[in-house]
Design a protein around this motif. Structure first.
Motif, PDB file in Angstrom:
ATOM      1  N   ASP A   8       0.860  -1.189   0.000  1.00 39.85           N
ATOM      2  CA  ASP A   8       0.000   0.000   0.000  1.00 39.85           C
ATOM      3  C   ASP A   8       0.901   1.245   0.000  1.00 39.85           C
ATOM      4  N   ILE A   9       0.977   1.907  -1.164  1.00 38.06           N
ATOM      5  CA  ILE A   9       1.866   3.061  -1.310  1.00 38.06           C
ATOM      6  C   ILE A   9       1.036   4.335  -1.233  1.00 38.06           C
ATOM      7  N   THR A  50       3.877   7.116   3.580  1.00 35.86           N
ATOM      8  CA  THR A  50       4.465   5.814   3.922  1.00 35.86           C
ATOM      9  C   THR A  50       4.036   4.722   2.947  1.00 35.86           C
ATOM     10  N   THR A  51       4.890   3.702   2.862  1.00 37.06           N
ATOM     11  CA  THR A  51       4.568   2.489   2.103  1.00 37.06           C
ATOM     12  C   THR A  51       4.453   1.339   3.100  1.00 37.06           C
ATOM     13  N   SER A  60       6.810  -1.094   7.443  1.00 36.27           N
ATOM     14  CA  SER A  60       6.420   0.237   6.976  1.00 36.27           C
ATOM     15  C   SER A  60       7.680   1.061   6.739  1.00 36.27           C
ATOM     16  N   ALA A  72       7.276   7.155   0.012  1.00 36.99           N
ATOM     17  CA  ALA A  72       6.074   6.902  -0.793  1.00 36.99           C
ATOM     18  C   ALA A  72       5.928   8.030  -1.820  1.00 36.99           C
ATOM     19  N   ILE A 113      11.551   1.095  -1.512  1.00 37.18           N
ATOM     20  CA  ILE A 113      10.287   0.340  -1.530  1.00 37.18           C
ATOM     21  C   ILE A 113      10.543  -1.108  -1.938  1.00 37.18           C
ATOM     22  N   GLY A 132       0.364   5.583  -5.070  1.00 34.61           N
ATOM     23  CA  GLY A 132       1.660   5.280  -5.669  1.00 34.61           C
ATOM     24  C   GLY A 132       1.625   4.118  -6.642  1.00 34.61           C
TER      25      GLY A 132
END
Length: 216
Positions: free
Chosen positions: A29-30, A34-35, A50, A54, A133, A163
């Motif tokens: 989840d981008i 944060t990713t 985490s 992002a 990432i 993202g």
């Protein structure tokens, strides 16, 4: 009564992943700041990571590149526009055809100036945050229990969040991890859609609020 749900779990439900089944699912989840990379099973998070890289960091990398290479100062909105229009994470045959004119203030003269930029240089500018990432995905896969890892290889990795719309990001992650990577049908809305589905099917999905998967 207020209940909390982990963002990757909500994103996975919104993306249509079968989180209630005893199989492994991987979601990336981008968002903006944060990713979140998570492996889910039986309505819970088996493991997650985490990273504070992002969408915002990708835009900032473009801003710094334009300043350093072209001596051009651009604003946040312009950097975001560049990312959306010609940004990419992986080379494509039409790379050199994708170009755009960018207007900003020239550092040396202090006057407005227009420069033409192409997709390969914007991809180069984002290489460092993208590698952060990708490394988070690899670390999570290395820690995944073998049975769940086998499920993820079969099902693939799901990308969600704004993202996920970056061109070629699914191809980059697939190339680096060796696992097929899909982009959710509506990546921007996955978290809110997932939260809504939990509310609609509260009894069936009640265990998502307990956080960690009970079989791990």
């Amino acid at each position: 009564e207020v209940r909390l749900i982990d963002e990757p779990v909500a994103a996975a439900i919104g993306a249509g992943l079968p989180v209630a089944e005893p199989t492994g699912n991987m979601i990336i989840d981008i968002g903006g700041g944060t990713t979140e990379v998570a492996v889910l099973s039986l309505q819970g998070t088996v493991l997650s990571e985490s990273v504070r890289v992002a969408g915002d960091e990708l835009s900032e990398a473009i801003t710094q590149y334009m300043k350093k290479v072209h001596n051009l100062v651009i604003g946040e909105r312009t950097a975001e526009d560049i990312k959306i229009r010609i940004g990419s994470a992986y080379p494509t045959p039409e790379d050199n055809e994708a170009a755009m004119e960018v207007r900003g203030l020239h550092l040396l003269s202090g006057l407005p100036r227009t420069v033409t930029i192409k997709r390969p240089e914007i991809r180069e500018s984002m290489a460092e945050p993208l590698s952060v990432i990708v490394d988070a995905v690899k670390r999570t896969l290395e820690r995944t229990p073998p049975e769940l890892a086998a499920d993820i290889i079969d099902r693939g990795i799901m990308l969600a969040g704004g993202g996920a719309l970056l061109k070629g990001l699914d191809t980059l992650i697939s190339h680096e991890s060796g696992i097929v990577t899909h982009v959710a049908a509506d990546p921007l809305s996955c978290v809110v859609l997932g939260t809504g589905r939990v509310l609609e099917n509260y009894k069936q999905l009640e265990r998502v609020f307990s956080g960690r998967s009970r079989n791990m």
